[in-house]
Design a protein around this motif. Structure first.
Motif, short mmCIF file in Angstrom:
data_model
loop_
_atom_site.label_atom_id
_atom_site.label_comp_id
_atom_site.label_asym_id
_atom_site.label_seq_id
_atom_site.Cartn_x
_atom_site.Cartn_y
_atom_site.Cartn_z
N SER A 208 0.63 -1.43 0.04
CA SER A 208 0.30 0.13 -0.09
C SER A 208 1.16 1.03 0.14
O SER A 208 0.41 2.24 -0.22
N GLY A 209 1.85 1.38 0.39
CA GLY A 209 2.85 2.16 -0.14
C GLY A 209 4.63 1.42 0.31
O GLY A 209 4.67 0.61 0.36
N PRO A 210 5.25 2.88 0.60
CA PRO A 210 6.55 2.35 1.27
C PRO A 210 6.93 1.69 2.83
O PRO A 210 6.06 1.65 3.14
N LEU A 211 8.38 0.84 2.61
CA LEU A 211 8.21 1.26 4.12
C LEU A 211 8.40 2.22 5.27
O LEU A 211 8.87 2.64 4.08
N HIS A 212 8.24 2.02 6.81
CA HIS A 212 8.43 2.83 7.03
C HIS A 212 9.04 2.65 8.43
O HIS A 212 9.93 1.11 8.37
N LEU A 213 9.23 3.53 9.60
CA LEU A 213 10.36 2.88 10.68
C LEU A 213 9.29 1.31 11.32
O LEU A 213 10.05 0.71 11.60
N GLY A 214 8.56 1.54 11.02
CA GLY A 214 7.92 0.82 12.28
C GLY A 214 7.42 -0.60 11.62
O GLY A 214 7.78 -1.74 12.44
N HIS A 215 7.71 -0.89 9.96
CA HIS A 215 7.69 -2.02 8.96
C HIS A 215 9.20 -2.47 9.19
O HIS A 215 9.71 -3.41 9.16
N ALA A 216 9.99 -1.84 9.28
CA ALA A 216 11.68 -1.82 9.49
C ALA A 216 12.14 -2.70 10.88
O ALA A 216 12.84 -3.76 10.99
N ARG A 217 11.30 -2.62 11.41
CA ARG A 217 11.55 -3.42 12.50
C ARG A 217 11.66 -5.03 12.54
O ARG A 217 12.36 -5.92 12.75
N GLU B 270 1.50 -9.75 0.53
CA GLU B 270 -0.06 -9.79 0.79
C GLU B 270 -0.81 -8.89 -0.04
O GLU B 270 -1.43 -7.98 0.70
N ASP B 271 -1.14 -9.20 -1.14
CA ASP B 271 -1.54 -8.27 -1.82
C ASP B 271 -3.13 -8.64 -2.01
O ASP B 271 -3.22 -8.12 -4.04
N THR B 272 -4.03 -9.44 -1.78
CA THR B 272 -5.03 -10.16 -1.81
C THR B 272 -6.05 -8.90 -1.62
O THR B 272 -7.66 -9.50 -1.07
N ASP B 273 -6.70 -7.82 -0.88
CA ASP B 273 -6.88 -7.06 -0.85
C ASP B 273 -6.61 -5.64 -1.61
O ASP B 273 -5.94 -4.22 -2.05
N PRO B 274 -7.73 -5.77 -2.71
CA PRO B 274 -7.39 -4.52 -3.73
C PRO B 274 -7.74 -3.58 -3.63
O PRO B 274 -7.17 -2.40 -4.61
N LYS B 275 -8.46 -3.75 -2.61
CA LYS B 275 -8.73 -1.39 -2.22
C LYS B 275 -7.62 -0.60 -1.42
O LYS B 275 -7.89 0.55 -1.63
N ARG B 276 -6.72 -2.10 -0.85
CA ARG B 276 -4.63 -1.50 -0.55
C ARG B 276 -3.93 -1.40 -1.49
O ARG B 276 -3.40 -0.79 -0.91
N VAL B 277 -4.19 -2.05 -2.64
CA VAL B 277 -2.97 -2.17 -3.18
C VAL B 277 -2.64 -1.06 -3.95
O VAL B 277 -3.21 -0.09 -4.59
N VAL B 278 -1.21 -0.22 -4.19
CA VAL B 278 -0.66 0.73 -5.00
C VAL B 278 -0.06 0.13 -5.80
O VAL B 278 1.21 -0.37 -5.25
N PRO B 279 -0.07 0.16 -6.77
CA PRO B 279 1.50 -0.43 -7.65
C PRO B 279 2.75 -0.19 -7.44
O PRO B 279 2.98 -1.00 -7.70
N GLU B 280 2.42 0.93 -7.09
CA GLU B 280 4.03 1.20 -7.74
C GLU B 280 5.05 0.85 -6.28
O GLU B 280 6.16 1.09 -6.31
N ALA B 281 4.13 0.70 -4.85
CA ALA B 281 4.41 0.04 -3.68
C ALA B 281 5.29 -1.06 -4.23
O ALA B 281 6.33 -1.53 -2.71
N TYR B 282 5.14 -2.06 -5.02
CA TYR B 282 5.35 -3.53 -5.86
C TYR B 282 7.03 -3.10 -5.35
O TYR B 282 7.93 -3.94 -4.59
N GLU B 283 7.41 -2.01 -6.42
CA GLU B 283 8.98 -1.89 -6.81
C GLU B 283 9.47 -1.26 -5.48
O GLU B 283 10.72 -1.48 -4.93
N MET B 284 9.09 -0.30 -4.31
CA MET B 284 9.26 0.17 -3.66
C MET B 284 9.95 -0.26 -2.82
O MET B 284 10.97 -0.15 -1.99
#
Length: 558
Positions: A110-119, A140-154
């Motif tokens: 749904s977006g790039p990683l932040h410090l919380g994800h880093a942990r 975990e991309d099974t909620d199409p309403k939350r998927v941001v396509p560019e986030a896969y690469e980010m």
């Protein structure tokens, strides 16, 4: 004995200042001395009488000058401070891990990683490196309403920046057929049913600890409804697969929780489908099929662990070992993905790497090193106690990494023009790094006209121009040469400040989380794009760009 007392005071004051990167309070210094030198307790009044002038001398020095002075008068103290005092960073052992582990990091794109994800990503990576095994990046991309396509690469780029050693990448959107098969199986063994109640009606029944009518359908009727979900008979909101649990479970969130639902109002960027698993169902299936041995996640997932255990029990599977760490509050930066999305969309933020955001790419743009983030996270550990993230700790670890490689330059904030009379023609040779002659020097030629930080004019008439000489302010924009004595400056508690001739500067703006700071800097800074430098007496910055003759820097930390 008077000189000896002054020396002791100076040693402890310098040690405190070097350690904390700031001038200490008198009480802290005297308290430390009396705690280790009981013989001086009877001379506390003498210590108090001298401490003011000692602290004034410490304040007049740069951080590097304080280190050099401490090394001169107390080499044992400076040596001990620079030793690698690594706290025991060994995290607690994992059960049944000696033969290797299989672990995963499973974000939603749904977006790039932040410090919380880093942990989460770093703790799992630590254990895979410790025990050997596999580390799966599961998207975990099974909620199409939350998927941001560019986030896969980010997200992939963020993991590479952190140095996470990924063994394999799994897209849950590629595994819909697997989830469909296991949904059919769990319905077939009576562990789930297809509910067509309206959402609000089901919620009312659940809270009242009453079963919905769909719960009494036969397996055959539920399997037919499942096929109808797949063939398009139902639309979004009309049918949901629910896992059968205790209808009177103490936690309402556990009671007959959802496993599969229909989403046909939002297109998925990777697959053409309308039926998708909910997180708890897909996670339980994948954790088993992909062979997860250990799962590390926040304690906000404890309820999910309980839900997922029902699925493991229905299929007769052995669940992985779970470890839940406490919440980590992070103050000062925006971490909410929805808030970031909205702020980028409306122009509040310049992008995912805006300095006001808590994303890893914003940290990288500031000049924070991934090694510092990793070290800070490992030191926090995976205990169950809630904590507050320490920016000071992260900055201290980053400072150790970037200090030696960061050249020094002058930055004059909110510059005020001064004409200095009677000053000798002189060229300052300021070191690129204190104490390292091989790094070279910057040359700054005094020509009678200078720019100094405006705030340094407040309440100060005697000022030291760093690496040059003293001046005495005589008017709003005038000053006079006042000699070369550092002793006089220290006695008068005058500041040692940056200065620059107007014709040897470039405009400079520094982006900080609190706003933009404007001023001028040495022209040589324009050649440092992409590098971390230190603006003396200001802090570390990363030079981001030079456009139209103006330097843009991102503030790193003090």
């Amino acid at each position: 004995m008077g000189d000896e007392i002054r020396t002791i005071l100076e040693q402890y004051a310098l040690q405190n200042a070097v350690k904390h990167q700031d001038v200490p309070r008198a009480g802290a210094v005297i308290g430390a001395i009396l705690g280790k030198h009981a013989e001086l307790r009877s001379r506390a009044k003498e210590l108090n009488a001298i401490i003011g002038s000692v602290l004034a001398g410490v304040e007049a020095l740069t951080h590097e000058e304080r280190e050099a002075r401490l090394a001169e008068i107390a080499p044992d103290l400076i040596a001990s401070m620079h030793e690698k005092r690594e706290k025991s960073s060994d995290l607690p052992p994992l059960p049944d891990a000696e033969g290797g582990v299989v672990m995963r990091f499973a974000p939603n794109p749904s977006g790039p990683l932040h410090l919380g994800h880093a942990r989460a990503s770093i703790l799992n990576d630590y254990y895979v490196r410790r025990y050997g095994g596999s580390y799966i990046y599961r998207i975990e991309d099974t909620d199409p309403k939350r998927v941001v396509p560019e986030a896969y690469e980010m997200v992939r780029e963020d993991l590479e920046w952190l140095g996470i050693a990924i063994s394999d990448i799994v897209y849950q959107s590629d595994r819909l057929g697997i989830y469909y098969e296991y949904a059919r199986r769990i319905i077939g063994i009576g562990g789930a049913y297809v509910c067509t109640c309206e959402a609000e009606r089901f919620r009312e029944l659940k809270l009242a600890k009453k079963a919905c009518p769909c719960r009494d359908l036969t397996v055959e009727e539920n399997l037919l409804r499942w096929e109808q979900m797949l063939d398009g008979t139902f639309i979004e909101g009309e049918a949901t697969v629910r896992i059968r649990t205790e209808i009177d479970h103490p936690d309402p969130a556990i009671r007959d929780f959802s496993a599969m639902r229909i989403v046909n109002t939002t297109l998925h960027p990777r697959v053409d489908a309308t039926v998708y698993p909910l997180m708890n169902f897909s996670v339980a299936i994948d954790d088993h099929l992909l062979g997860m041995t250990h799962v590390i996640r926040g304690k906000d997932h404890i309820a999910n662990t309980r839900r997922q255990k029902y699925i493991f029990d229905y299929f007769g599977w052995k669940p992985p070992h779970y470890l839940h760490y406490g919440r980590m509050s992070i103050e000062g930066l925006v971490l909410s993905t929805s808030s970031m999305h909205q702020g980028i969309a409306d122009g509040t933020f310049t992008g995912w790497d805006d300095i006001r955001l808590g994303t890893l790419r914003a940290m990288a743009r500031r000049g924070i090193r991934p090694e510092a983030v990793r070290a800070a996270v490992i030191e926090i550990g995976c205990g169950g106690t809630d904590i507050s993230f320490s920016w000071d700790n992260l900055f201290a670890k980053n400072r150790e990494l970037i200090d030696k490689g960061s050249d020094r330059y002058f930055f004059v904030q909110d510059p005020v023009h001064l004409t200095v009379k009677d000053g000798p023609e002189q060229t300052a040779h300021a070191p690129l790094y204190p104490g390292d002659e091989e790094r070279g020097y910057r040359t700054i030629t005094f020509n009678g006209e200078i720019l100094i930080p405006g705030k340094e004019m407040e309440g100060n008439d005697l000022i030291r121009l760093k690496d040059l000489f003293n001046i005495r302010v005589t008017g709003e924009n005038t000053a006079v040469y006042a000699g070369d004595s550092l002793t006089e400056i220290r006695a008068a508690k005058g500041p040692i400040i940056q200065w620059l001739p107007p014709d040897q500067t470039v405009p400079c703006r520094i982006l900080t989380p609190e706003g933009i700071i404007s001023g001028v800097c040495e022209a040589g800074v324009a050649g440092c794009v992409g590098e971390t430098i230190q603006f003396e007496r200001f802090g570390f910055v990363r030079i981001d760009a030079v456009a139209d003759g103006c330097v843009t820097a991102y503030f790193t930390h003090r």
